[in-house]
Scaffold this motif. Structure first.
Motif, PDB file in Angstrom:
ATOM      1  N   ILE A 149       0.836  -1.205   0.000  1.00 21.23           N
ATOM      2  CA  ILE A 149       0.000   0.000   0.000  1.00 21.23           C
ATOM      3  C   ILE A 149       0.864   1.245   0.000  1.00 21.23           C
ATOM      4  N   ASN A 150       1.913   1.237   0.819  1.00 15.89           N
ATOM      5  CA  ASN A 150       2.771   2.418   0.911  1.00 15.89           C
ATOM      6  C   ASN A 150       3.682   2.562  -0.300  1.00 15.89           C
ATOM      7  N   ARG A 151       4.103   1.439  -0.891  1.00 14.32           N
ATOM      8  CA  ARG A 151       4.866   1.546  -2.136  1.00 14.32           C
ATOM      9  C   ARG A 151       4.008   2.174  -3.233  1.00 14.32           C
ATOM     10  N   ALA A 152       2.727   1.821  -3.239  1.00 12.75           N
ATOM     11  CA  ALA A 152       1.807   2.359  -4.245  1.00 12.75           C
ATOM     12  C   ALA A 152       1.326   3.767  -3.905  1.00 12.75           C
ATOM     13  N   GLY A 153       1.467   4.165  -2.633  1.00 14.96           N
ATOM     14  CA  GLY A 153       0.875   5.429  -2.210  1.00 14.96           C
ATOM     15  C   GLY A 153      -0.628   5.403  -2.406  1.00 14.96           C
ATOM     16  N   LEU A 154      -1.229   4.260  -2.106  1.00 12.12           N
ATOM     17  CA  LEU A 154      -2.615   4.011  -2.496  1.00 12.12           C
ATOM     18  C   LEU A 154      -3.598   5.023  -1.926  1.00 12.12           C
ATOM     19  N   TRP A 155      -3.372   5.442  -0.689  1.00 12.03           N
ATOM     20  CA  TRP A 155      -4.327   6.358  -0.058  1.00 12.03           C
ATOM     21  C   TRP A 155      -3.904   7.823  -0.170  1.00 12.03           C
ATOM     22  N   ASP A 168      -2.263  12.739  -3.749  1.00  9.50           N
ATOM     23  CA  ASP A 168      -1.462  13.116  -4.917  1.00  9.50           C
ATOM     24  C   ASP A 168      -1.216  11.948  -5.863  1.00  9.50           C
ATOM     25  N   ARG A 169      -1.606  10.735  -5.467  1.00 14.12           N
ATOM     26  CA  ARG A 169      -1.505   9.576  -6.354  1.00 14.12           C
ATOM     27  C   ARG A 169      -2.839   9.259  -7.047  1.00 14.12           C
TER      28      ARG A 169
END
Length: 213
Positions: free
Chosen positions: A155-161, A164-165
């Motif tokens: 989740i944090n690698r994807a910046g899912l929440w 700005d992503r």
């Protein structure tokens, strides 16, 4: 294109350390209070199924608690209208193994349930799982083999929440544009922008308002 059979295969035991003892001990065969707390707020999971026809991963969503704990070793959820491919339900007729991967908006943790499942038309269960004033056509009951929490590094690698992503809808083809382009290619004609816009209008309304058929 690569030939999968000729790609070098990794020595997994040499490359990866075994899971820590605390990780192994956290894999249970039944629900405990922690799992029930997360199920009570869960609004989304992906359901993995398979059969000789192939594999499927299907998104499932609902209000908090839409996946209900029937007891410590069983959970249940309703099947609501989607694209009517019903691949998950058809797979379960042949292979009852399932995997459930829960995401929790804003949190960097997953919960996973692996087990065996059966689709049912049990009237009492369908009534219990009703949403939006509607009763589902079928429900799925899962007998739990494993339940565990999974770290949220992905989740944090994807910046899912992260805001700005979030993607700009205008930066990618719309559902209507994609469907119309495929139709046009199959019929040997040019893309009709008006038809694509009409499809987008229908799609936008359906995914927001026709949630329960």
């Amino acid at each position: 294109m690569p030939d999968l059979d000729t790609l070098p295969r990794p020595d997994l035991d040499a490359l990866y350390d075994p899971p820590a003892e605390r990780i192994q001990k956290a894999v249970l065969d039944r629900l405990i209070d922690f799992h029930r707390d997360y199920l009570a707020v869960a609004t989304f999971f992906c359901l993995a199924t398979g059969s000789t026809r192939g594999l499927d991963a299907s998104p499932r969503g609902g209000p908090p608690g839409f996946v209900q704990a029937l007891d410590d070793q069983h959970v249940a959820f309703a099947d609501w209208p989607g694209n009517n491919r019903i691949e998950s339900l058809r797979n379960l007729e042949q292979d009852d193994r399932v995997g459930m991967l829960f995401l929790f908006p804003g949190l960097d943790i997953f919960m996973r349930i692996n087990g065996r499942a059966r689709a049912t038309t049990d009237e009492a269960l369908l009534a219990r799982l009703a949403e939006g004033g509607k009763r589902p056509k079928t429900a799925t009951v899962v007998a739990i083999d494993e339940v565990l929490f999974h770290c949220g590094k992905a989740i944090n690698r994807a910046g899912l929440w992260r805001a700005d992503r979030h993607l700009d809808r205008a930066a990618l083809p719309t559902p209507g544009r994609m469907v119309e382009s495929l139709n046009a290619a199959a019929q040997g004609r040019s893309v009709d922008a008006a038809a694509a816009a009409q499809l987008d209008t229908h799609y936008s309304h359906a995914v927001r308002h026709n949630l329960y058929g």
